[in-house]
Design an enzyme around this catalytic site. Sequence first.
Site, short mmCIF file in Angstrom:
data_model
loop_
_atom_site.label_atom_id
_atom_site.label_comp_id
_atom_site.label_asym_id
_atom_site.label_seq_id
_atom_site.Cartn_x
_atom_site.Cartn_y
_atom_site.Cartn_z
N HIS A 41 33.90 -49.10 111.11
CA HIS A 41 34.55 -50.21 111.81
C HIS A 41 33.82 -51.53 111.56
CE1 HIS A 41 31.33 -50.49 114.76
NE2 HIS A 41 31.33 -49.16 114.78
N HIS A 45 32.97 -44.37 112.62
CA HIS A 45 31.75 -44.99 113.13
C HIS A 45 30.55 -44.62 112.28
CE1 HIS A 45 34.03 -45.94 116.78
NE2 HIS A 45 34.63 -44.78 116.53
N GLU A 60 32.84 -41.95 117.97
CA GLU A 60 31.39 -41.98 117.82
C GLU A 60 30.69 -40.94 118.69
OE1 GLU A 60 28.93 -42.23 116.07
OE2 GLU A 60 28.51 -44.37 115.88
#
Length: 192
Positions: free
Chosen positions: A9, A139, A82
């Site tokens: 991201h 992530h 995550e």
Amino acid sequence: MTSICLIRHGETNWNAAGRIQGKTDIPLNEKGIEQAENCGASLHPSDYDVLISSPLKRAKNTAEIINKYLNLPILEIKEFQERSFGDAEGLTIEERKLRFPDGQYPNQEEREAFSQRVMGAIEEVKRRFPDKRVLVVAHGAVINQILSILSNGEIGSGKTKLMNTCISNIHFHEEQWCIKNYNQIDHLAKIV
């Protein structure tokens, strides 16, 4: 051959401040939005079949920005979210070292469970999208764990600092996952 393009991201204010995010749902900042725009603009729609995202805002928003350039179906797979860092979430490196000098964070997701979750998600992608080209927006710890497992610890967790919106490519060939490249950031050259 199933191929997966893993994209981290874009930047958040917590990334910029060196705070560990984990499952805390922090949005992109302006730089993160610009990174996602540049990443999306660097990709070619004909190279991909489907886009998958973690459900956390920073990944989901990155995927939506990238998808303006690709116009693909977007799916959320929660197993790509995550790792939970428990009581360490929101702390800087210095604060974590002070509070948890042994590096063990109370209430964090155990590494073995985390590994099983993310590799299970990779296997789900392979099962659901055989011989497809899949983009996954996730992530840093998730991508690093995948890279670590696939490289037998040569790269990834504890060894590789993944940049925001970096691109890493893996593919399933001759009955095994292989790393084609990782931490590719050419699309960020214009961003300071």
